[in-house]
Design an enzyme around this catalytic site. Structure first.
Site, PDB file in Angstrom:
ATOM      1  N   HIS A  74       0.836  -1.199   0.000  1.00 34.51           N
ATOM      2  CA  HIS A  74       0.000   0.000   0.000  1.00 34.51           C
ATOM      3  C   HIS A  74       0.871   1.249   0.000  1.00 34.51           C
ATOM      4  CE1 HIS A  74       0.653  -0.868   4.289  1.00 34.51           C
ATOM      5  NE2 HIS A  74       0.647   0.440   4.450  1.00 34.51           N
ATOM      6  N   TRP A  75       0.303   2.305  -0.554  1.00 28.30           N
ATOM      7  CA  TRP A  75       0.969   3.593  -0.636  1.00 28.30           C
ATOM      8  C   TRP A  75       0.383   4.502   0.433  1.00 28.30           C
ATOM      9  CZ3 TRP A  75      -0.041   0.490  -4.626  1.00 28.30           C
ATOM     10  CH2 TRP A  75       0.930   0.328  -5.615  1.00 28.30           C
TER      11      TRP A  75
END
Length: 119
Positions: A74-75
């Site tokens: 995830h960012w």
């Protein structure tokens, strides 16, 4: 797309693929393009919806890099403003949220709703 449960800053967003993928190199091309689209939406929401003057974008890939769950890529998108440096996490081991997360949600949700088609 999600608000971070433990945000560094009001408006701290997460962008994550639907499947359990741990490496950006393993994302299918279509998924990478979809993530890029969500990134642009999120950046517009933070700039236009919250008035952020900058955005930090980060990705922790692998447990050694700080990923809480190594199989879940995830960012992080963290909105920033001039002079927003916060010493509390460093000195007080405490996070200070300048805004109720539900207010943040209300400010940003409109940027992620499907666009209405012209009749």
């Amino acid at each position: 797309m999600a608000l971070n449960r433990y945000p560094y800053q009001a408006g701290h967003l997460l962008i994550l693929p639907r499947g359990h993928i741990g490496r950006i190199q393993d994302l299918p091309e279509a998924c990478r393009k979809e993530m890029d689209g969500w990134m642009v939406k999120a950046m517009n929401a933070l700039e236009d919806g919250m008035g952020s003057q900058g955005i930090n974008i980060g990705l922790n890939q692998g447990k050694a890099a700080g990923a809480g769950i190594a199989e879940h890529l995830h960012w992080h998108l963290v909105p920033r403003w001039e002079g927003d440096h916060n010493f509390m996490p460093v000195l007080g081991e405490t996070f200070v949220l300048p805004e109720d997360p539900m207010h943040t949600f209300d400010c940003l949700i409109q940027w992620f709703l499907p666009e209405e088609e012209d009749s």
